[in-house]
Scaffold this motif. Structure first.
Motif, PDB file in Angstrom:
ATOM      1  N   ALA A   1       0.830  -1.207   0.000  1.00  0.00           N
ATOM      2  CA  ALA A   1       0.000   0.000   0.000  1.00  0.00           C
ATOM      3  C   ALA A   1       0.862   1.253   0.000  1.00  0.00           C
ATOM      4  CB  ALA A   1      -0.934  -0.024   1.205  1.00  0.00           C
ATOM      5  N   LEU A   2       1.961   1.243  -0.732  1.00  0.00           N
ATOM      6  CA  LEU A   2       2.874   2.379  -0.773  1.00  0.00           C
ATOM      7  C   LEU A   2       2.336   3.466  -1.698  1.00  0.00           C
ATOM      8  CD1 LEU A   2       6.280   0.467  -1.049  1.00  0.00           C
ATOM      9  CD2 LEU A   2       5.200   1.384   1.011  1.00  0.00           C
ATOM     10  N   VAL A   3       2.515   4.709  -1.286  1.00  0.00           N
ATOM     11  CA  VAL A   3       2.127   5.852  -2.119  1.00  0.00           C
ATOM     12  C   VAL A   3       3.361   6.644  -2.553  1.00  0.00           C
ATOM     13  CG1 VAL A   3      -0.162   6.040  -1.101  1.00  0.00           C
ATOM     14  CG2 VAL A   3       1.747   7.288  -0.067  1.00  0.00           C
ATOM     15  N   HIS A   4       4.505   6.377  -1.926  1.00  0.00           N
ATOM     16  CA  HIS A   4       5.754   7.040  -2.292  1.00  0.00           C
ATOM     17  C   HIS A   4       6.875   6.004  -2.340  1.00  0.00           C
ATOM     18  CE1 HIS A   4       3.899  10.958  -1.776  1.00  0.00           C
ATOM     19  NE2 HIS A   4       3.486  10.596  -0.558  1.00  0.00           N
ATOM     20  N   ILE A   5       7.946   6.344  -3.016  1.00  0.00           N
ATOM     21  CA  ILE A   5       9.137   5.498  -3.028  1.00  0.00           C
ATOM     22  C   ILE A   5       9.751   5.518  -1.634  1.00  0.00           C
ATOM     23  CG2 ILE A   5      11.394   5.117  -4.083  1.00  0.00           C
ATOM     24  CD1 ILE A   5       9.099   4.715  -6.011  1.00  0.00           C
ATOM     25  N   PRO A   6      10.109   4.375  -1.040  1.00  0.00           N
ATOM     26  CA  PRO A   6      10.700   4.367   0.309  1.00  0.00           C
ATOM     27  C   PRO A   6      11.931   5.258   0.381  1.00  0.00           C
ATOM     28  CG  PRO A   6      10.140   2.142  -0.361  1.00  0.00           C
ATOM     29  CD  PRO A   6       9.940   3.013  -1.571  1.00  0.00           C
TER      30      PRO A   6
ATOM     31  N   ALA B   1       3.212   9.611  -7.073  1.00  0.00           N
ATOM     32  CA  ALA B   1       4.140  10.730  -7.213  1.00  0.00           C
ATOM     33  C   ALA B   1       5.566  10.220  -7.105  1.00  0.00           C
ATOM     34  CB  ALA B   1       3.878  11.788  -6.149  1.00  0.00           C
ATOM     35  N   ILE B   2       6.431  10.757  -7.997  1.00  0.00           N
ATOM     36  CA  ILE B   2       7.868  10.487  -7.942  1.00  0.00           C
ATOM     37  C   ILE B   2       8.571  11.815  -8.175  1.00  0.00           C
ATOM     38  CG2 ILE B   2       9.809   9.235  -8.939  1.00  0.00           C
ATOM     39  CD1 ILE B   2       7.926   7.091  -9.853  1.00  0.00           C
ATOM     40  N   ASP B   3       9.290  12.284  -7.167  1.00  0.00           N
ATOM     41  CA  ASP B   3       9.983  13.563  -7.324  1.00  0.00           C
ATOM     42  C   ASP B   3      11.435  13.326  -7.718  1.00  0.00           C
ATOM     43  OD1 ASP B   3      11.425  12.931  -4.961  1.00  0.00           O
ATOM     44  OD2 ASP B   3       9.841  13.829  -3.732  1.00  0.00           O
ATOM     45  N   GLU B   4      12.171  14.407  -7.854  1.00  0.00           N
ATOM     46  CA  GLU B   4      13.535  14.321  -8.360  1.00  0.00           C
ATOM     47  C   GLU B   4      14.498  13.680  -7.368  1.00  0.00           C
ATOM     48  OE1 GLU B   4      14.543  18.961  -7.099  1.00  0.00           O
ATOM     49  OE2 GLU B   4      14.541  18.326  -9.193  1.00  0.00           O
TER      50      GLU B   4
ATOM     51  N   ASN C   1       0.537   1.091 -10.932  1.00  0.00           N
ATOM     52  CA  ASN C   1       0.406   2.201  -9.991  1.00  0.00           C
ATOM     53  C   ASN C   1      -0.440   3.314 -10.621  1.00  0.00           C
ATOM     54  OD1 ASN C   1       2.196   1.702  -7.448  1.00  0.00           O
ATOM     55  ND2 ASN C   1       3.450   0.969  -9.154  1.00  0.00           N
ATOM     56  N   LYS C   2      -0.282   4.524 -10.132  1.00  0.00           N
ATOM     57  CA  LYS C   2      -1.061   5.657 -10.640  1.00  0.00           C
ATOM     58  C   LYS C   2      -0.141   6.752 -11.155  1.00  0.00           C
ATOM     59  CE  LYS C   2      -4.839   4.744  -7.386  1.00  0.00           C
ATOM     60  NZ  LYS C   2      -5.707   5.297  -6.306  1.00  0.00           N
ATOM     61  N   LEU C   3       0.896   6.345 -11.826  1.00  0.00           N
ATOM     62  CA  LEU C   3       1.897   7.297 -12.316  1.00  0.00           C
ATOM     63  C   LEU C   3       1.497   7.841 -13.684  1.00  0.00           C
ATOM     64  CD1 LEU C   3       5.106   5.276 -11.350  1.00  0.00           C
ATOM     65  CD2 LEU C   3       3.981   7.085 -10.036  1.00  0.00           C
ATOM     66  N   SER C   4       1.879   9.077 -13.897  1.00  0.00           N
ATOM     67  CA  SER C   4       1.629   9.738 -15.184  1.00  0.00           C
ATOM     68  C   SER C   4       2.647  10.847 -15.361  1.00  0.00           C
ATOM     69  CB  SER C   4       0.200  10.294 -15.250  1.00  0.00           C
ATOM     70  OG  SER C   4       0.043  11.368 -14.341  1.00  0.00           O
ATOM     71  N   GLU C   5       2.646  11.452 -16.551  1.00  0.00           N
ATOM     72  CA  GLU C   5       3.569  12.554 -16.789  1.00  0.00           C
ATOM     73  C   GLU C   5       3.257  13.751 -15.906  1.00  0.00           C
ATOM     74  OE1 GLU C   5       0.081  12.637 -19.434  1.00  0.00           O
ATOM     75  OE2 GLU C   5       1.689  11.188 -19.127  1.00  0.00           O
ATOM     76  N   ALA C   6       2.075  13.791 -15.294  1.00  0.00           N
ATOM     77  CA  ALA C   6       1.696  14.913 -14.448  1.00  0.00           C
ATOM     78  C   ALA C   6       2.291  14.799 -13.046  1.00  0.00           C
ATOM     79  CB  ALA C   6       0.171  15.016 -14.357  1.00  0.00           C
ATOM     80  N   ASN C   7       2.516  13.584 -12.540  1.00  0.00           N
ATOM     81  CA  ASN C   7       3.012  13.445 -11.168  1.00  0.00           C
ATOM     82  C   ASN C   7       4.408  12.822 -11.083  1.00  0.00           C
ATOM     83  OD1 ASN C   7       2.557  10.664 -11.586  1.00  0.00           O
ATOM     84  ND2 ASN C   7       0.509  10.776 -10.695  1.00  0.00           N
TER      85      ASN C   7
ATOM     86  N   THR D   1       1.788  10.147 -22.671  1.00  0.00           N
ATOM     87  CA  THR D   1       2.923  10.347 -23.568  1.00  0.00           C
ATOM     88  C   THR D   1       4.108   9.532 -23.051  1.00  0.00           C
ATOM     89  OG1 THR D   1       3.701  12.278 -22.328  1.00  0.00           O
ATOM     90  CG2 THR D   1       2.170  12.682 -24.165  1.00  0.00           C
ATOM     91  N   ILE D   2       5.145   9.427 -23.865  1.00  0.00           N
ATOM     92  CA  ILE D   2       6.359   8.737 -23.436  1.00  0.00           C
ATOM     93  C   ILE D   2       6.998   9.550 -22.313  1.00  0.00           C
ATOM     94  CG2 ILE D   2       8.586   7.843 -24.164  1.00  0.00           C
ATOM     95  CD1 ILE D   2       6.241   6.454 -25.485  1.00  0.00           C
ATOM     96  N   PRO D   3       7.361   8.937 -21.183  1.00  0.00           N
ATOM     97  CA  PRO D   3       7.972   9.695 -20.073  1.00  0.00           C
ATOM     98  C   PRO D   3       9.225  10.439 -20.527  1.00  0.00           C
ATOM     99  CG  PRO D   3       7.416   7.473 -19.374  1.00  0.00           C
ATOM    100  CD  PRO D   3       7.224   7.503 -20.855  1.00  0.00           C
TER     101      PRO D   3
END
Length: 715
Positions: A402-407, A426-429, A446-452, A476-478
């Protein structure tokens, strides 16, 4: 003269009898001293008691031993041995008293008359005129805390550090030489010096304790004499006739076996003499050690482990095998505390774990693989320092949690990270900071997209070559893919367009999987990938393509276009490829005879190995198939084909019958047959009448059994 000779003979016989009698009952001085001290030592060690036991207790009862009459050679009863066992029930040392007649047979050995032996601990036997008499020793109870049975002994002894015994000064009473001698009682204390070494000290007891000891011994002596007389009376009442019968049977058996074991007996006697000589020296040395009061060593003890922290056991359902702790479907709610530095992998799949605290892996710092799939771990349940101690971690599997962020703070040693089927949105820099050694990254479902997902999120991954982003929300292509990427999986997204800049920085790209998206051939930019020199495989299945895309990469080898709406293969679409397309899959489309031009496969005649055109709307075998000399696998099943002309799959000589002078062309046709690589041909589920097929239609197929024609459809 005869009377004088008879007198000399009688005198000589009397002299011999007297000498024999004296020799039979006299022990050598050293032997008596050895037996005396040995019996005393055993009695001393066998009667150890804690130093604090009072001396006023009544004497411990001992077993009354049977009185055994010893018979001389002349048949007269000369004396009686009260007991063959040492004082207070301890067995006597092994000894053989030689006699002249009445030898006994026991345990495969012949014993001389008056011989005494111990066939087993606590049992002592005597050979008396061919009759074996045995007596069993009972052990006195001990009041110490810890006891043990020494090797070769039958009764337990105390193992407490402080022991008590009777001094050697009381030896006269035990030997029976002077029973009325005044008794002097002492106490022997064994003081530990180093390890198992004890120092023996004698401390003289006070006067009141001396009287108590003397009184106890006198009571014991009176009681023993009473029991002895009672036993003698019972023995005299035994049936002498039954004893004679048993004795006669034994003698008969002994005489029969005596000859057979005579040689063996002599050999054993010689060996026993040698052993006895060596034993005398050892026992003399022991006696000297005791008399000197030297330090002696106690029997070895098992090492006592040093106190350490108790290691908690593994929960039920868990096991350790090959340095891997496995707790699969064990109903765990937390990571169990494990203290094993040798473990390199843990498998906690299918449990109810919700968190990974900071100290979860402190006891297993050398882990290389962690498998926590199918749990309920949340992002808030992972401590910021949970993975800090793991300096060798290579693979981390967190699928179906049930992760929502990268550990956070993942080890820089990771080369494989899987977080499929979670709730990542969400995946940040900084999510993959310091993961410069990561090779494989899977984030599917997951729920990843170019927006998050930040365009800089993948930049730290300098070694990434395998990236899976399927089953997400990309349109679109990441952007910002690392230069090292080689395999990219973007299936089951919502991608509609491939722009010119999508793969500008991924020159090492080898495989792209874009199936189950919404891509149209008009939305693929001409320069999107045409100049990629390493791109060999593209999967565009289950999209919205109407034509085979143009401007495909020059290095393309595999092209998968299954389940689209393709109804046309443009001419020369494969003409620019080098070294050439080898695998073309166009199953489940809408191709018909008008959608395939004579030059549709131009540029791929020499390279194509497999073509799948099944489940389309073809009414005849497409043109150009017969020109493919490298073709190995051809699927044309589930179409509308009604006939197979001889020249469509295999070239024949039929076209050359009217040109008899053209021998060069004929030899060329024969060469075509020899070079054909076709091994698998599927034509089932069409409308072919197999009776109308030409015998030359499949002449280039290497095996007729590889041609599948049945079943066929009916009108």
């Amino acid at each position: 003269m005869q009377q004088r000779a008879l007198l000399y003979y009688l005198l000589f016989a009397c002299l011999c009898i007297m000498l024999a009698q004296n020799e039979s009952y006299k022990l050598p001085r050293r032997g008596r001293r050895r037996m005396h001290y040995r019996g005393l030592r055993r009695n001393s060690l066998g009667n150890r008691r804690p130093n604090k036991q009072p001396q006023t207790k009544s004497p411990i009862p001992t077993t009354q031993l049977q009185s055994i009459p010893l018979i001389n050679t002349d048949g007269d009863i000369t004396e009686t041995i009260d007991s063959l066992i040492g004082l207070d029930g301890h067995e006597s040392s092994y000894s053989v008293l030689p006699g002249k007649e009445g030898r006994c047979f026991a345990n495969g050995m012949i014993m001389y008359d008056k011989a005494a032996w111990s066939p087993k601990p606590c049992v002592t036997c005597l050979c008396s005129k061919g009759k074996v008499l045995c007596d069993e020793t009972l052990c006195r109870p001990l009041s110490c805390h810890r006891t043990r049975i020494p090797e070769g002994e039958c009764c337990p002894v105390c193992t407490d550090i402080v022991l008590t015994s009777i001094s050697l000064r009381d030896a006269s009473e035990f030997s029976g030489d002077s029973p009325d001698v005044t008794v002097t009682a002492t106490q022997t204390v064994y003081t530990p010096i180093e390890g198992d070494i004890l120092l023996k000290k004698e401390i003289e007891l006070p006067e009141n304790k001396k009287n108590i000891v003397k009184e106890n011994r006198q009571r014991k002596r009176i009681k023993t004499q009473g029991k002895r007389k009672k036993q003698e009376h019972e023995n005299n009442q035994k049936d002498e006739e039954s004893q004679r019968r048993i004795e006669e049977e034994k003698r008969r058996a002994y005489e029969e076996e005596e000859l057979q074991i005579e040689k063996e007996l002599r050999k054993k006697e010689e060996e026993s003499e040698e052993n006895e000589h060596e034993g005398d020296e050892d026992e003399d040395q022991e006696e000297e050690d005791i008399l000197r009061g030297d330090v002696f060593r106690m029997p070895p003890r098992f090492p006592i482990p040093e106190p350490s922290a108790e290691i908690p056991p593994l929960p039920p359902g868990c096991s350790i095998l090959d340095n891997t702790a496995s707790c699969i479907n064990a109903k765990l709610t937390q990571i169990p505390p494990i203290m094993d530095a040798e473990l390199i992998a843990i498998e906690f799949v299918g449990n109810f774990i919700t968190s990974i605290p900071d100290d979860a892996f402190n006891g297993i710092p050398n882990l290389e693989r962690i498998d926590l799939r199918k749990n309920n771990i949340t992002s808030s349940g992972i401590g910021p320092q949970a993975f800090k101690v793991l300096k060798n971690l290579k693979r981390l599997y967190l699928d179906e949690n049930a992760l929502v962020h990268i550990p956070p703070s993942l080890p820089s040693t990771l080369d494989e990270l899987k977080i499929n089927e979670n709730q990542l949105h969400a995946i940040d820099e900084n999510s993959f900071q310091d993961l410069k050694n990561l090779v494989t990254l899977e984030l599917e479902g997951n729920k990843l997209s170019e927006a998050n997902v930040s365009p800089l999120a993948f930049q730290p991954l300098k070694s990434l070559s395998y990236l899976r982003l399927g089953r997400n929300k990309y349109r679109t292509i990441p952007q910002g893919l690392p230069h090292s990427i080689e395999e990219l999986y973007l299936d089951n997204n919502q991608i509609e367009e491939i722009t010119e800049i999508c793969f500008n920085h991924t020159k090492n790209l080898n495989i792209i999987v874009l199936r189950h998206n919404k891509i149209e051939e008009s939305r693929i930019a001409p320069l999107a990938w045409i100049n990629h020199e390493n791109l060999e495989s593209i999967d565009l299945s289950y999209n919205k393509l109407y034509h085979v895309p143009s401007y495909l990469p020059k290095s393309l080898v595999h092209l998968i276009l299954i389940e689209n709406q393709i109804d046309r293969i443009p001419g020369f679409v494969f003409g620019h490829m080098k070294p050439g397309l080898e695998y073309l899959y166009l199953s489940y489309n809408k191709l018909d005879d008008y959608g395939i031009d004579p030059v549709s496969f131009y540029g791929a005649y020499h390279s194509l190995r497999e073509i799948f055109l099944d489940h389309n709307q073809l009414k005849s075998v497409p043109l150009g198939i017969a020109e493919m000399r490298s073709l190995n696998f051809l699927r044309l099943n589930n179409n509308k084909i009604r006939s197979v002309p001889p020249e469509r799959i295999c070239k024949t000589r039929l076209n050359l019958e009217n040109d008899e002078d053209d021998e060069d062309d004929e030899s060329e046709e024969e060469h075509d047959y020899e070079d054909s690589q076709l091994e698998h041909l599927h034509l089932e589920y069409n409308y072919i009448n197999t009776r109308d097929l030409s015998p030359y239609a499949f002449s280039c197929v290497r095996s007729y059994s590889s041609v599948i024609l049945k079943p066929q459809k009916t009108k």
